[in-house]
Design a protein around this motif. Structure first.
Motif, PDB file in Angstrom:
ATOM      1  N   GLY A 195       4.891  54.473   3.492  1.00 35.87           N
ATOM      2  CA  GLY A 195       4.890  55.288   4.851  1.00 35.87           C
ATOM      3  C   GLY A 195       4.226  53.807   5.660  1.00 35.87           C
ATOM      4  N   GLY A 196       4.287  52.748   5.810  1.00 36.76           N
ATOM      5  CA  GLY A 196       3.748  51.745   6.699  1.00 36.76           C
ATOM      6  C   GLY A 196       2.855  52.328   8.058  1.00 36.76           C
ATOM      7  N   ALA A 206       9.084  49.467   3.057  1.00 39.94           N
ATOM      8  CA  ALA A 206       8.781  50.622   2.616  1.00 39.94           C
ATOM      9  C   ALA A 206       8.146  51.736   3.653  1.00 39.94           C
ATOM     10  N   GLY A 207       8.217  51.673   4.874  1.00 44.04           N
ATOM     11  CA  GLY A 207       7.730  52.815   5.654  1.00 44.04           C
ATOM     12  C   GLY A 207       9.258  53.740   6.261  1.00 44.04           C
ATOM     13  N   LEU A 208       8.686  54.010   7.222  1.00 45.16           N
ATOM     14  CA  LEU A 208       9.523  55.594   7.101  1.00 45.16           C
ATOM     15  C   LEU A 208      10.991  54.530   7.592  1.00 45.16           C
ATOM     16  N   SER A 209      11.811  53.080   8.000  1.00 43.33           N
ATOM     17  CA  SER A 209      13.120  52.895   7.856  1.00 43.33           C
ATOM     18  C   SER A 209      13.787  52.660   6.658  1.00 43.33           C
ATOM     19  N   THR A 253       9.506  62.739   1.082  1.00 44.02           N
ATOM     20  CA  THR A 253      10.602  62.070   0.924  1.00 44.02           C
ATOM     21  C   THR A 253      10.918  60.898  -0.410  1.00 44.02           C
ATOM     22  N   ALA A 254       9.967  60.493  -0.283  1.00 45.99           N
ATOM     23  CA  ALA A 254      10.032  58.557  -0.734  1.00 45.99           C
ATOM     24  C   ALA A 254      10.679  59.424  -2.561  1.00 45.99           C
ATOM     25  N   ARG A 255       9.445  60.379  -3.081  1.00 45.28           N
ATOM     26  CA  ARG A 255       9.451  61.228  -4.268  1.00 45.28           C
ATOM     27  C   ARG A 255      11.463  61.358  -4.480  1.00 45.28           C
ATOM     28  N   VAL A 284       2.570  63.358   8.354  1.00 46.52           N
ATOM     29  CA  VAL A 284       3.333  62.379   8.689  1.00 46.52           C
ATOM     30  C   VAL A 284       3.432  61.600   7.614  1.00 46.52           C
ATOM     31  N   LEU A 285       2.784  61.180   7.016  1.00 44.94           N
ATOM     32  CA  LEU A 285       2.204  60.388   5.827  1.00 44.94           C
ATOM     33  C   LEU A 285       2.879  61.285   4.402  1.00 44.94           C
TER      34      LEU A 285
END
Ligand SMILES: Cc1cc2nc3c(=O)[nH]c(=O)nc-3n(C[C@H](O)[C@H](O)[C@H](O)COP(=O)(O)OP(=O)(O)OC[C@H]3O[C@@H](n4cnc5c(N)ncnc54)[C@H](O)[C@@H]3O)c2cc1C
Length: 493
Positions: A43-44, A13-16, A89-91, A82-83
């Motif tokens: 966020g990885g 569940a990081g950026l990618s 974005t995830a939300r 960044v985090l």
């Protein structure tokens, strides 16, 4: 009860992973998928690294997603920002990972055209199945940074810290800090520590290329007041073109590029500073990632006298500091080993295809995101010369196109065929001279001489191939041969 089944399983569940989940939602609303995350947060990298000064190296206009443009005007921001961006974005995309779920193994069966995936959760193992396995698991070990054997390190009287595991309560204010290393992490850390430390010395075996870039994008700052979205898009396009152009120039004209970089460094440092010794690497620009000093912060700290650079081999760490092979002794109260990462392929997931273990060095990487002989599997690896996200978004879009194609044709699997290339045409997957890359190459897949077996490290070329090129070249499609058992499925992440 049959195991839970998903169309797509995203690992990480990081950026990618967030990128792929967002693309699946938009491009394939009916697809069932889940995001499994070994840690307890999204966020990885940007959640893991907490050292003072941690920040983006790339500009945020390209490190931000194409589907959620970075508003600016700050182009280089700290890690916490960044985090925040990734969490938001995830939300927004309703990505709800299953935390503390570590994928340890995946077995492909051609009969069912499915992966059976082993997952560790709450100290127990369970399995689930999926049609497509997307490894968005980053590229290095989370549990352990690279720590080369340094003689005497255990004798040091003060704290020894690796930036990957920065203790929240470490007090460096008013103390003498020695940072061992010269990569991007050291270059970020050193000026940040120097703000409150009594003194910081960067001890490097050899120098890296460092260039100053502005933190704030003044064009976006001006234009963005009236046209924020247009300004962000324009900045992204401009920065992509600049990156592609400057990388090509550096490759084709290494001499003039060296001279240009050296001129800039020399102008930023006090008169008489030994630039040849401390800031002139033996490798060509872009043989390793270029280090960035936002607004020239490192050079400013050197000018202010709060930072020193010492270049040479370490002979011994003593209780009170570091002794170099020249005999020079650098006193320290705190020692930071900014000595890099331990690369890890596939997030440590052991892959088996029809009972045969996949050995990475025997595979070719296909379009930089699949492996020869391995069906229905993608891996997201970013650029070495540009923002990771540029590539992550392309891989996500390509996975959606592939799934679309499978649906359209009634096929269940897609496997890159193993190319018949003579050994002389095999090249390492990553063509960087960095120590952490060279240490790990023997364990990584290889690449071939041309598309689709070459990783060109060129966003513009990749864009054409990944967004508009065929999805059928040098792959075989297949169908499950046995009936599939009834399944439970979960919609969304
Ligand atoms: C200090 C630092 C600074 C960087 N700065 C930049 C920069 O400025 N620009 C840039 O482009 N790149 C930068 N990078 C590269 C950076 O890693 C990428 O920007 C990006 O964060 C990679 O995202 P990712 O999701 O692919 O991998 P990661 O961020 O590594 O995330 C992977 C996730 O997968 C999870 N995971 C791994 N294995 C498993 C498993 N088996 N099961 C379940 N979950 C698993 C991990 O816990 C993690 O949450 C930097 C890297 C570092 C270390």
């Amino acid at each position: 009860m049959p195991p839970e089944h998903l169309d797509v399983l995203i690992v990480g569940a990081g950026l990618s992973g967030i990128s792929l989940a967002a693309h699946l939602r938009t491009a394939r609303p009916g697809t069932t998928f889940a995001v499994l995350e070994a840690r307890g947060a999204v966020g990885g990298t940007w959640d893991l690294f907490r050292y003072p000064g941690v920040r983006s190296d790339s500009d945020m206009f390209t490190l931000g997603y194409a589907f959620r443009p970075w508003p600016g005007p700050e182009a280089i921001v700290d890690g916490a920002t960044v985090l925040d961006y990734l969490q938001e974005t995830a939300r927004e995309q309703e990505v709800q990972p299953r935390f503390h779920h570590r994928v340890t193994a995946a077995q492909w069966s051609s009969d069912t055209a499915r992966w059976t995936v082993t997952v560790e959760h709450d100290a127990q193992e369970h399995t689930l199945t999926c049609g497509f396995l997307a490894l968005c698991a980053g590229y290095y070990r989370y549990d352990q940074g690279h720590s080369p054997a340094i003689p005497g390190l255990d004798d040091f009287a003060g704290p020894v810290v690796h930036p990957q595991h920065w203790p929240a309560d470490l007090e460096h204010a008013g103390r003498r800090v020695v940072v061992i290393g010269s990569g991007a992490t050291a270059i970020s850390l050193v000026p940040a520590l120097a703000e409150t430390a009594a003194h910081v010395t960067m001890v490097q075996r050899s120098p890296s290329w460092v260039t100053a870039l502005p933190r704030r994008d003044h064009v976006v700052a001006r234009l963005g007041r009236r046209l924020p979205r247009a300004a962000a898009r324009l900045a992204r396009l401009r920065n992509v073109l600049f990156q592609v152009g400057s990388f090509r120039l550096a490759r084709q004209l290494p001499g003039p590029t060296r001279r240009l970089l050296l001129r800039r460094v020399t102008r930023s440092l006090p008169a008489g500073f030994d630039v040849a010794r401390h800031f002139t690497p033996s490798y060509a620009p872009w043989d390793q990632r270029l280090c960035v000093a936002p607004d020239g912060d490192l050079f400013r700290a050197i000018r202010a006298g709060t930072v020193d650079v010492v270049t040479g081999a370490i002979a011994q760490v003593t209780p009170s500091g570091v002794t170099l092979s020249t005999g020079e002794h650098v006193p320290a109260d705190v020692l930071v080993t900014a000595t890099g990462l331990n690369l890890l392929g596939l997030g440590g997931v052991a892959l088996t295809v029809d009972g045969r273990r996949v050995r990475l060095p025997e595979t070719y990487v296909y379009k930089g995101m699949m492996l020869s002989g391995v069906p229905n599997l993608s891996l997201t690896v970013g650029y070495t010369n540009a923002s990771w996200t540029l590539r992550a978004d392309l891989v996500s879009a390509y996975v959606c196109r592939l799934l679309q194609h499978l649906d359209r044709t009634g096929c269940h699997s897609v496997t890159p065929v193993t190319p018949d290339l003579p050994p002389g045409q095999r090249r390492p997957m990553l063509e960087l001279e960095s120590g952490y890359v060279k240490r790990s190459l023997p364990g990584l897949p290889v690449q071939g001489p041309g598309v689709p077996w070459r990783v060109p490290q060129s966003y513009l070329r990749d864009r054409r191939v990944m967004l508009r090129g065929p999805v059928t070249d040098e792959v075989v499609f297949g169908r499950a041969v046995t009936g599939r058992s009834p399944e439970a499925s979960t919609v969304g992440a």
